[in-house]
Motif scaffolding. Structure first.
Motif, PDB file in Angstrom:
ATOM      1  N   VAL A  28      -6.695   1.770   2.544  1.00  0.00           N
ATOM      2  CA  VAL A  28      -6.426   2.782   1.511  1.00  0.00           C
ATOM      3  C   VAL A  28      -4.919   3.049   1.369  1.00  0.00           C
ATOM      4  O   VAL A  28      -4.511   4.146   1.019  1.00  0.00           O
ATOM      5  CB  VAL A  28      -7.183   4.101   1.801  1.00  0.00           C
ATOM      6  CG1 VAL A  28      -8.671   3.913   1.638  1.00  0.00           C
ATOM      7  CG2 VAL A  28      -6.836   4.642   3.183  1.00  0.00           C
ATOM      8  N   SER A  29      -4.120   2.028   1.616  1.00  0.00           N
ATOM      9  CA  SER A  29      -2.659   2.194   1.527  1.00  0.00           C
ATOM     10  C   SER A  29      -2.227   2.676   0.153  1.00  0.00           C
ATOM     11  O   SER A  29      -1.210   3.368   0.019  1.00  0.00           O
ATOM     12  CB  SER A  29      -1.967   0.860   1.832  1.00  0.00           C
ATOM     13  OG  SER A  29      -2.445   0.346   3.053  1.00  0.00           O
ATOM     14  N   PHE A  30      -2.976   2.331  -0.888  1.00  0.00           N
ATOM     15  CA  PHE A  30      -2.666   2.788  -2.245  1.00  0.00           C
ATOM     16  C   PHE A  30      -3.707   3.801  -2.732  1.00  0.00           C
ATOM     17  O   PHE A  30      -3.882   3.988  -3.933  1.00  0.00           O
ATOM     18  CB  PHE A  30      -2.594   1.590  -3.200  1.00  0.00           C
ATOM     19  CG  PHE A  30      -1.383   0.716  -2.977  1.00  0.00           C
ATOM     20  CD1 PHE A  30      -0.144   1.081  -3.484  1.00  0.00           C
ATOM     21  CD2 PHE A  30      -1.482  -0.461  -2.259  1.00  0.00           C
ATOM     22  CE1 PHE A  30       0.982   0.291  -3.281  1.00  0.00           C
ATOM     23  CE2 PHE A  30      -0.365  -1.258  -2.044  1.00  0.00           C
ATOM     24  CZ  PHE A  30       0.870  -0.887  -2.557  1.00  0.00           C
ATOM     25  N   GLY A  31      -4.360   4.477  -1.818  1.00  0.00           N
ATOM     26  CA  GLY A  31      -5.374   5.448  -2.195  1.00  0.00           C
ATOM     27  C   GLY A  31      -6.694   4.771  -2.520  1.00  0.00           C
ATOM     28  O   GLY A  31      -6.905   3.593  -2.193  1.00  0.00           O
ATOM     29  N   ALA A  32      -7.579   5.524  -3.185  1.00  0.00           N
ATOM     30  CA  ALA A  32      -8.912   5.002  -3.511  1.00  0.00           C
ATOM     31  C   ALA A  32      -9.510   5.829  -4.637  1.00  0.00           C
ATOM     32  O   ALA A  32      -9.097   6.959  -4.880  1.00  0.00           O
ATOM     33  CB  ALA A  32      -9.810   5.071  -2.277  1.00  0.00           C
ATOM     34  N   GLY A  33     -10.473   5.254  -5.344  1.00  0.00           N
ATOM     35  CA  GLY A  33     -11.205   6.010  -6.361  1.00  0.00           C
ATOM     36  C   GLY A  33     -10.364   6.313  -7.584  1.00  0.00           C
ATOM     37  O   GLY A  33      -9.432   5.579  -7.913  1.00  0.00           O
ATOM     38  N   PRO A  34     -10.674   7.437  -8.265  1.00  0.00           N
ATOM     39  CA  PRO A  34     -10.033   7.722  -9.555  1.00  0.00           C
ATOM     40  C   PRO A  34      -8.523   7.932  -9.461  1.00  0.00           C
ATOM     41  O   PRO A  34      -7.832   7.786 -10.462  1.00  0.00           O
ATOM     42  CB  PRO A  34     -10.741   8.995 -10.042  1.00  0.00           C
ATOM     43  CG  PRO A  34     -11.441   9.559  -8.862  1.00  0.00           C
ATOM     44  CD  PRO A  34     -11.699   8.430  -7.919  1.00  0.00           C
ATOM     45  N   HIS A  35      -8.006   8.267  -8.284  1.00  0.00           N
ATOM     46  CA  HIS A  35      -6.562   8.489  -8.137  1.00  0.00           C
ATOM     47  C   HIS A  35      -5.861   7.322  -7.460  1.00  0.00           C
ATOM     48  O   HIS A  35      -4.763   7.478  -6.922  1.00  0.00           O
ATOM     49  CB  HIS A  35      -6.296   9.805  -7.404  1.00  0.00           C
ATOM     50  CG  HIS A  35      -6.727  10.983  -8.215  1.00  0.00           C
ATOM     51  ND1 HIS A  35      -5.999  11.448  -9.296  1.00  0.00           N
ATOM     52  CD2 HIS A  35      -7.837  11.754  -8.153  1.00  0.00           C
ATOM     53  CE1 HIS A  35      -6.633  12.470  -9.845  1.00  0.00           C
ATOM     54  NE2 HIS A  35      -7.760  12.676  -9.168  1.00  0.00           N
ATOM     55  N   PHE A  36      -6.487   6.148  -7.519  1.00  0.00           N
ATOM     56  CA  PHE A  36      -5.857   4.949  -6.964  1.00  0.00           C
ATOM     57  C   PHE A  36      -4.470   4.772  -7.594  1.00  0.00           C
ATOM     58  O   PHE A  36      -4.272   5.008  -8.784  1.00  0.00           O
ATOM     59  CB  PHE A  36      -6.730   3.715  -7.259  1.00  0.00           C
ATOM     60  CG  PHE A  36      -6.201   2.450  -6.647  1.00  0.00           C
ATOM     61  CD1 PHE A  36      -6.344   2.218  -5.289  1.00  0.00           C
ATOM     62  CD2 PHE A  36      -5.548   1.504  -7.422  1.00  0.00           C
ATOM     63  CE1 PHE A  36      -5.852   1.056  -4.711  1.00  0.00           C
ATOM     64  CE2 PHE A  36      -5.051   0.338  -6.858  1.00  0.00           C
ATOM     65  CZ  PHE A  36      -5.205   0.122  -5.493  1.00  0.00           C
ATOM     66  N   CYS A  37      -3.502   4.392  -6.759  1.00  0.00           N
ATOM     67  CA  CYS A  37      -2.094   4.292  -7.173  1.00  0.00           C
ATOM     68  C   CYS A  37      -1.914   3.490  -8.466  1.00  0.00           C
ATOM     69  O   CYS A  37      -2.329   2.335  -8.556  1.00  0.00           O
ATOM     70  CB  CYS A  37      -1.294   3.640  -6.059  1.00  0.00           C
ATOM     71  SG  CYS A  37       0.440   3.378  -6.474  1.00  0.00           S
ATOM     72  N   ALA A  38      -1.205   4.107  -9.434  1.00  0.00           N
ATOM     73  CA  ALA A  38      -0.947   3.433 -10.710  1.00  0.00           C
ATOM     74  C   ALA A  38       0.099   2.333 -10.558  1.00  0.00           C
ATOM     75  O   ALA A  38       0.203   1.454 -11.415  1.00  0.00           O
ATOM     76  CB  ALA A  38      -0.485   4.464 -11.744  1.00  0.00           C
ATOM     77  N   GLY A  39       0.859   2.372  -9.465  1.00  0.00           N
ATOM     78  CA  GLY A  39       1.918   1.381  -9.285  1.00  0.00           C
ATOM     79  C   GLY A  39       1.570   0.313  -8.264  1.00  0.00           C
ATOM     80  O   GLY A  39       2.446  -0.439  -7.841  1.00  0.00           O
ATOM     81  N   ALA A  40       0.291   0.210  -7.876  1.00  0.00           N
ATOM     82  CA  ALA A  40      -0.087  -0.703  -6.786  1.00  0.00           C
ATOM     83  C   ALA A  40       0.240  -2.157  -7.107  1.00  0.00           C
ATOM     84  O   ALA A  40       0.862  -2.849  -6.288  1.00  0.00           O
ATOM     85  CB  ALA A  40      -1.575  -0.545  -6.461  1.00  0.00           C
ATOM     86  N   ALA A  41      -0.131  -2.638  -8.275  1.00  0.00           N
ATOM     87  CA  ALA A  41       0.097  -4.061  -8.592  1.00  0.00           C
ATOM     88  C   ALA A  41       1.592  -4.359  -8.660  1.00  0.00           C
ATOM     89  O   ALA A  41       2.063  -5.372  -8.126  1.00  0.00           O
ATOM     90  CB  ALA A  41      -0.591  -4.419  -9.909  1.00  0.00           C
ATOM     91  N   ALA A  42       2.373  -3.448  -9.295  1.00  0.00           N
ATOM     92  CA  ALA A  42       3.823  -3.657  -9.396  1.00  0.00           C
ATOM     93  C   ALA A  42       4.451  -3.636  -8.009  1.00  0.00           C
ATOM     94  O   ALA A  42       5.301  -4.470  -7.684  1.00  0.00           O
ATOM     95  CB  ALA A  42       4.436  -2.585 -10.289  1.00  0.00           C
ATOM     96  N   SER A  43       4.026  -2.687  -7.174  1.00  0.00           N
ATOM     97  CA  SER A  43       4.606  -2.575  -5.828  1.00  0.00           C
ATOM     98  C   SER A  43       4.284  -3.799  -4.995  1.00  0.00           C
ATOM     99  O   SER A  43       5.159  -4.348  -4.316  1.00  0.00           O
ATOM    100  CB  SER A  43       4.069  -1.326  -5.121  1.00  0.00           C
ATOM    101  OG  SER A  43       4.418  -0.176  -5.842  1.00  0.00           O
ATOM    102  N   ARG A  44       3.015  -4.233  -5.030  1.00  0.00           N
ATOM    103  CA  ARG A  44       2.626  -5.406  -4.232  1.00  0.00           C
ATOM    104  C   ARG A  44       3.450  -6.618  -4.650  1.00  0.00           C
ATOM    105  O   ARG A  44       3.941  -7.378  -3.821  1.00  0.00           O
ATOM    106  CB  ARG A  44       1.137  -5.700  -4.420  1.00  0.00           C
ATOM    107  CG  ARG A  44       0.260  -4.756  -3.618  1.00  0.00           C
ATOM    108  CD  ARG A  44      -1.206  -5.136  -3.778  1.00  0.00           C
ATOM    109  NE  ARG A  44      -2.018  -4.386  -2.836  1.00  0.00           N
ATOM    110  CZ  ARG A  44      -3.144  -3.756  -3.156  1.00  0.00           C
ATOM    111  NH1 ARG A  44      -3.601  -3.799  -4.398  1.00  0.00           N
ATOM    112  NH2 ARG A  44      -3.832  -3.105  -2.248  1.00  0.00           N
ATOM    113  N   SER A  45       3.612  -6.815  -5.965  1.00  0.00           N
ATOM    114  CA  SER A  45       4.334  -7.975  -6.453  1.00  0.00           C
ATOM    115  C   SER A  45       5.823  -7.885  -6.098  1.00  0.00           C
ATOM    116  O   SER A  45       6.425  -8.867  -5.653  1.00  0.00           O
ATOM    117  CB  SER A  45       4.153  -8.096  -7.965  1.00  0.00           C
ATOM    118  OG  SER A  45       4.858  -9.220  -8.429  1.00  0.00           O
ATOM    119  N   LEU A  46       6.429  -6.702  -6.287  1.00  0.00           N
ATOM    120  CA  LEU A  46       7.856  -6.552  -5.975  1.00  0.00           C
ATOM    121  C   LEU A  46       8.124  -6.820  -4.506  1.00  0.00           C
ATOM    122  O   LEU A  46       9.123  -7.448  -4.150  1.00  0.00           O
ATOM    123  CB  LEU A  46       8.336  -5.140  -6.353  1.00  0.00           C
ATOM    124  CG  LEU A  46       8.523  -4.884  -7.841  1.00  0.00           C
ATOM    125  CD1 LEU A  46       8.776  -3.394  -8.104  1.00  0.00           C
ATOM    126  CD2 LEU A  46       9.679  -5.702  -8.382  1.00  0.00           C
TER     127      LEU A  46
END
Ligand code: HEM
Length: 87
Positions: A28-46
């Motif tokens: 759950v490093s980027f949270g979970a459910g409806p409040h899952f991190c909006a920047g997860a894909a960008a952060s993972r890629s960067l």
């Protein structure tokens, strides 16, 4: 708290052992459910596609060299990371 959840012994065996092949789908490093991190894909890629490859290209011998200081509670993380650059 996120760090504790990512060490849930019911889900992650031997959680304190670094294992690059571990199945981290339940993390759950980027949270979970409806409040899952909006920047997860960008952060993972960067981090994975740009920052770390550039770091390891520039310093192929880099290694942790000293105590890592962790601070915080909900968003706990390292605030200093001593390294040696190798040869
Ligand atoms: C490694 C970097 C990041 C980590 C570890 C991270 C982690 C998290 C976590 C754990 C949550 C859930 C918080 C909660 O449940 O209360 C969250 C939410 C959020 N994150 Fe990130 N985040 C990162 C980067 C970013 C970036 C770069 C952006 C924007 C460009 C971003 C935007 C958001 C937003 C808007 C939310 C709230 C989503 C909602 O409540 O619906 N995050 N993040």
């Amino acid at each position: 708290m996120f760090g504790s959840a990512n060490r849930d012994e019911a889900i992650f065996g031997d959680a304190d052992q670094f294992d690059v092949h571990r199945d981290t789908n339940a993390a759950v490093s980027f949270g979970a459910g409806p409040h899952f991190c909006a920047g997860a894909a960008a952060s993972r890629s960067l981090i994975a596609d740009i920052a770390l490859p550039k770091l390891f290209e520039s310093f192929p011998g880099i290694a942790i060299d000293g105590p890592v200081k962790f601070v915080g509670w909900a968003f706990r993380g390292p605030v200093s990371l001593p390294v040696s650059l190798g040869h």
